[in-house]
Scaffold this motif. Sequence first.
Motif, short mmCIF file in Angstrom:
data_model
loop_
_atom_site.label_atom_id
_atom_site.label_comp_id
_atom_site.label_asym_id
_atom_site.label_seq_id
_atom_site.Cartn_x
_atom_site.Cartn_y
_atom_site.Cartn_z
N MET B 1 0.85 -1.22 0.00
CA MET B 1 0.00 0.00 0.00
C MET B 1 0.87 1.25 0.00
O MET B 1 0.97 1.96 0.98
CB MET B 1 -0.91 0.00 1.23
CG MET B 1 -2.05 0.96 1.09
SD MET B 1 -3.18 0.94 2.47
CE MET B 1 -2.18 1.53 3.81
N PRO B 88 -9.93 1.57 -6.08
CA PRO B 88 -10.00 1.55 -4.61
C PRO B 88 -8.90 0.67 -4.03
O PRO B 88 -8.47 -0.29 -4.68
CB PRO B 88 -11.39 0.97 -4.32
CG PRO B 88 -11.90 0.43 -5.59
CD PRO B 88 -11.09 0.95 -6.71
N ILE B 89 -8.45 1.01 -2.82
CA ILE B 89 -7.32 0.27 -2.25
C ILE B 89 -7.71 -1.15 -1.85
O ILE B 89 -6.86 -2.00 -1.71
CB ILE B 89 -6.74 1.00 -1.02
CG1 ILE B 89 -7.77 1.09 0.11
CG2 ILE B 89 -6.26 2.38 -1.38
CD1 ILE B 89 -7.18 1.60 1.39
N PHE B 90 -8.99 -1.38 -1.65
CA PHE B 90 -9.44 -2.73 -1.30
C PHE B 90 -10.67 -3.06 -2.13
O PHE B 90 -11.74 -2.48 -1.93
CB PHE B 90 -9.76 -2.82 0.19
CG PHE B 90 -10.01 -4.22 0.68
CD1 PHE B 90 -8.95 -5.03 1.09
CD2 PHE B 90 -11.29 -4.75 0.72
CE1 PHE B 90 -9.17 -6.32 1.55
CE2 PHE B 90 -11.52 -6.04 1.18
CZ PHE B 90 -10.45 -6.83 1.60
N ASP B 91 -10.51 -3.99 -3.06
CA ASP B 91 -11.61 -4.30 -3.99
C ASP B 91 -11.50 -5.76 -4.39
O ASP B 91 -11.05 -6.10 -5.47
CB ASP B 91 -11.51 -3.39 -5.22
CG ASP B 91 -12.73 -3.51 -6.11
OD1 ASP B 91 -13.78 -3.94 -5.63
OD2 ASP B 91 -12.63 -3.17 -7.31
N TYR B 92 -11.93 -6.62 -3.50
CA TYR B 92 -11.80 -8.05 -3.76
C TYR B 92 -13.15 -8.75 -3.70
O TYR B 92 -13.24 -9.90 -3.30
CB TYR B 92 -10.84 -8.67 -2.75
CG TYR B 92 -9.43 -8.17 -2.92
CD1 TYR B 92 -8.68 -8.60 -4.01
CD2 TYR B 92 -8.87 -7.28 -2.03
CE1 TYR B 92 -7.39 -8.15 -4.19
CE2 TYR B 92 -7.57 -6.83 -2.21
CZ TYR B 92 -6.84 -7.27 -3.29
OH TYR B 92 -5.56 -6.82 -3.47
N HIS B 96 -17.57 -12.27 -5.09
CA HIS B 96 -18.02 -12.62 -3.75
C HIS B 96 -19.23 -11.76 -3.39
O HIS B 96 -19.98 -11.34 -4.24
CB HIS B 96 -16.89 -12.43 -2.74
CG HIS B 96 -15.66 -13.18 -3.07
ND1 HIS B 96 -14.54 -12.58 -3.60
CD2 HIS B 96 -15.38 -14.50 -2.98
CE1 HIS B 96 -13.62 -13.50 -3.80
NE2 HIS B 96 -14.09 -14.67 -3.44
N ASN B 97 -19.33 -11.49 -2.11
CA ASN B 97 -20.46 -10.69 -1.64
C ASN B 97 -20.17 -9.20 -1.85
O ASN B 97 -19.30 -8.65 -1.21
CB ASN B 97 -20.66 -10.97 -0.15
CG ASN B 97 -21.90 -10.30 0.36
OD1 ASN B 97 -22.44 -9.39 -0.27
ND2 ASN B 97 -22.36 -10.74 1.51
N ILE B 101 -18.92 -6.58 4.51
CA ILE B 101 -18.78 -5.57 5.56
C ILE B 101 -17.34 -5.08 5.69
O ILE B 101 -17.09 -3.92 6.01
CB ILE B 101 -19.29 -6.13 6.90
CG1 ILE B 101 -19.30 -5.04 7.97
CG2 ILE B 101 -18.46 -7.31 7.35
CD1 ILE B 101 -20.32 -3.95 7.75
N ILE B 102 -16.39 -5.95 5.42
CA ILE B 102 -14.98 -5.55 5.49
C ILE B 102 -14.67 -4.53 4.41
O ILE B 102 -14.08 -3.47 4.66
CB ILE B 102 -14.07 -6.78 5.35
CG1 ILE B 102 -14.17 -7.66 6.59
CG2 ILE B 102 -12.63 -6.37 5.10
CD1 ILE B 102 -13.33 -8.90 6.54
N SER B 105 -16.20 -1.19 5.15
CA SER B 105 -15.52 -0.44 6.21
C SER B 105 -14.24 0.20 5.71
O SER B 105 -13.97 1.38 5.97
CB SER B 105 -15.21 -1.38 7.38
OG SER B 105 -16.40 -1.97 7.87
N ILE B 106 -13.45 -0.58 4.99
CA ILE B 106 -12.17 -0.05 4.50
C ILE B 106 -12.42 1.07 3.49
O ILE B 106 -11.74 2.11 3.52
CB ILE B 106 -11.32 -1.17 3.88
CG1 ILE B 106 -10.90 -2.16 4.96
CG2 ILE B 106 -10.11 -0.60 3.17
CD1 ILE B 106 -10.08 -3.32 4.48
N LYS B 108 -14.90 3.02 3.36
CA LYS B 108 -15.40 4.20 4.06
C LYS B 108 -14.22 5.01 4.61
O LYS B 108 -14.17 6.23 4.48
CB LYS B 108 -16.33 3.77 5.20
CG LYS B 108 -16.79 4.90 6.11
CD LYS B 108 -17.96 4.44 6.97
CE LYS B 108 -18.24 5.41 8.12
NZ LYS B 108 -17.28 5.27 9.24
N GLU B 110 -11.21 4.90 3.48
CA GLU B 110 -10.48 5.43 2.34
C GLU B 110 -11.14 6.71 1.82
O GLU B 110 -10.46 7.66 1.44
CB GLU B 110 -10.43 4.39 1.21
CG GLU B 110 -9.63 4.88 0.00
CD GLU B 110 -9.82 4.00 -1.23
OE1 GLU B 110 -10.79 3.20 -1.25
OE2 GLU B 110 -9.02 4.14 -2.17
#
Lengths: 135, 135
Positions: B1, B88-92, B96-97, B101-102, B105-106, B108, B110
Amino acid sequence: MKLSKSTHYALHTMLHLTISHAEGHTSVSKLAGHQQVSTTYLSKILTKLVKAGLIVSVPGANGGYKLKANWQETTLLDVIQAVEGLPPIFDYCEDHNPSCIIQQSIQKAEKNFLEELGTMKIADLAEDARNVPHH
Amino acid sequence: MKLSKSTHYALHTMLHLTISHAEGHTSVSKLAGHQQVSTTYLSKILTKLVKAGLIVSVPGANGGYKLKANWQETTLLDVIQAVEGLPPIFDYCEDHNPSCIIQQSIQKAEKNFLEELGTMKIADLAEDARNVPHH
DNA sequence: CTATTATAGACTCACATTATCTCTAATAGG
DNA sequence: CCTATTAGAGATAATGTGAGTCTATAATAG
Ligand code: SF4
Ligand code: SF4
């Protein structure tokens, strides 16, 4: 500026361990079964979480992983930093001006970002996750 | 990151162009002279800033780069996103779903991080930079 | 003692960043 | 119009890091 795939594996695993923490140890093969990842690779990631003190491991038959003692306190920040390490996202002042205003500004924003992640507890997210189909 | 080295080059260049914006166009060779970077490579980075509309370029003799019209409004976020893009820094969650929620949260956290960077104007930083030796 | 499980090391592979070189296009000035 | 100057685009190479596999070792329950 992206979080690694390993961090995703770690977070997803933490969610699982939290939801099923009453059931004792869980083997890495079970944890890997919930995701598209090999056991040996996930094992390496979980070892980072062990060394960071977020989970504990027991080798041998009926062994596996479980959350640490006061697992309720673990936050998103803990997991992310355990896997990614602690390097600042902008750190290019080694041989330049260490009081560079750009670096200061970006690191200030990063600090707030990390602090916000430090308020988000895995246990709370796991509670919410119980209400969605995937988990 | 981490933010890329290219982003550092871009930010440093923007600081230079802002400080000396009254002097008209500046060639890439001059801009590269202030940093340890080749002219051709810095040129590629500056082209991104041109396409993002943050600076304007003029080819030919006495040409070069200068800031856009209302350069006072340009923020750290503008420069970073021009170079790094917008992932986005977290986009996995592709398969999936999507309401994980993870991820929520991340992202948000960001969002707040990016918004803070969006309040930091290059012009203000350049004003401060005048008081430190390196610039 | 044996099956099971975590841990560690060496290693490979894929991909993005970083960087160079070369060619083309546009512009100012004579 | 000519020429020097400058940005821009393309191909290509070097480098580094993330992602992943394989194998061997250590520890534990039964
Ligand atoms: S002063 Fe800051 S932006 Fe400029 S070269 Fe040093 S580290 Fe980079
Ligand atoms: S719900 Fe999907 S995207 Fe979210 S952590 Fe689990 S596997 Fe990853």
